[in-house]
Design a protein around this motif. Structure first.
Motif: not given
Ligand SMILES: [Mg+2]
Lengths: 180, 124
Positions: A120-121, A18, A113, A135-137, A22, A116-117, A109-110, A123-124
């Motif tokens: 996500g990674s 990430v 995110e 996964v939650s918000i 990003m 979140n990313m 916010d950043a 989890k993958t």
């Protein structure tokens, strides 16, 4: 079940992916670091020591981004960074100049995110073993000396990283396998 | 012919990042819209449809998966290409979204090259 050493690698690899793609920042974990298992038997943690071999300390006001997950594995990923580091991450993500002003909401916010990313990674990377993770918000809080906990029988992986050799980031992955 | 784009994500930061990545990918749009969740996106699309929608999945109010299903019921979105942009990466999830009417899938984190690869075929 994945052991803690493997999970620690997963967390760092996810974070590195990430940050490199990003945020355009390199994450360093000292290459000579020996992960040291510390803490109690049940909740043992893995901690990468810094180059100076001192524990990671995030001084002053910090920001904590967290995201929870449930399924065969349940728990919470948190990212803890100092305020100035959080701003630096947000500006890099948005392609801003270092001295451009940035609202605190945008920084929150950043960081949300980023959580979140990274989640996500993660989890993958573990979805062959844990196929049903939801996964939650993400949510973000600011404060001083923040810690998280999830109660009993929780395992914890702590991975620390540095940006520009000085700004510290700590990723904490608290988890337990759901009772079946 | 110039195309229009809508970015749907609950994070304003992520919308900006997606916009920047689209620009870096070299793809050109003559109009770009934004929405913070599926419901807001559908409301905007009904007034002013776009060619391509980049859509997050995990959003409050209305998720991206619900939005795809609802959009496919609307006349104004018949020709709209919907590409999901999400951290979700399970194959079952992706298959389900494609069956519901999504046209593509990009996982976060992403690169400008990935946007170019996935969106170029949908723009002709
Ligand atoms: Mg989202």
């Amino acid at each position: 079940m994945l052991d803690q050493l493997t999970l620690s690698d997963v967390v760092i690899d996810a974070a590195r992916e990430v940050f490199e793609t990003m945020i355009f920042m390199d994450i360093e974990t000292p290459s000579d670091a020996q992960p040291a298992v510390t803490g109690q038997a049940i909740t043992g943690s893995i901690h990468f020591k810094s180059k100076s071999d001192s524990d990671l300390v995030i001084d002053g006001k910090s920001m904590l981004g967290s995201i929870t997950f449930k399924g065969m594995l349940e728990g919470c990923l948190t990212i803890s960074v100092g305020q100035s580091c959080a701003e630096c991450i947000a500006k890099n993500m948005l392609g801003m100049e270092p001295d451009e002003p940035l609202a605190i909401n945008d920084v929150c916010d950043a960081i949300g995110e980023v959580s979140n990313m990274v989640m996500g990674s993660i989890k993958t990377r573990i979805q062959d073993i844990y196929t049903d993770i939801e996964v939650s918000i993400p949510s973000v809080v600011t404060g001083c000396e923040m810690h998280n906990s999830l109660g009993e029988n929780v395992s914890k992986v702590v991975a620390s990283a540095w940006l520009d050799e000085q700004e510290a980031i700590e990723f904490t992955f608290l988890y337990r396998e759901a009772a079946s | 012919m110039a195309k229009s784009l809508m970015i749907v994500d609950d994070s304003a930061t992520m919308r900006k990042i997606i916009m920047r990545t689209v620009r870096m990918s070299g793809l050109e749009f003559d109009r770009t819209e934004e929405a913070g969740n599926g419901k807001e996106a559908l409301d905007k699309l009904q007034g002013d449809p776009v060619d391509i929608v980049l859509c997050d999945i995990n959003m409050p109010e209305m998720s991206g998966s619900e939005m795809v299903k609802e959009a496919r019921k609307l006349d104004c979105c018949k020709e709209t290409k919907i590409v999901m942009v999400s951290t979700e990466s399970g194959q079952d999830m992706i298959d389900g979204l494609m069956a519901d009417g999504a046209n593509g899938y990009i996982t976060k984190p992403f690169t400008p090259e990935k946007f170019q690869e996935k969106l170029t075929p949908l723009m002709n």
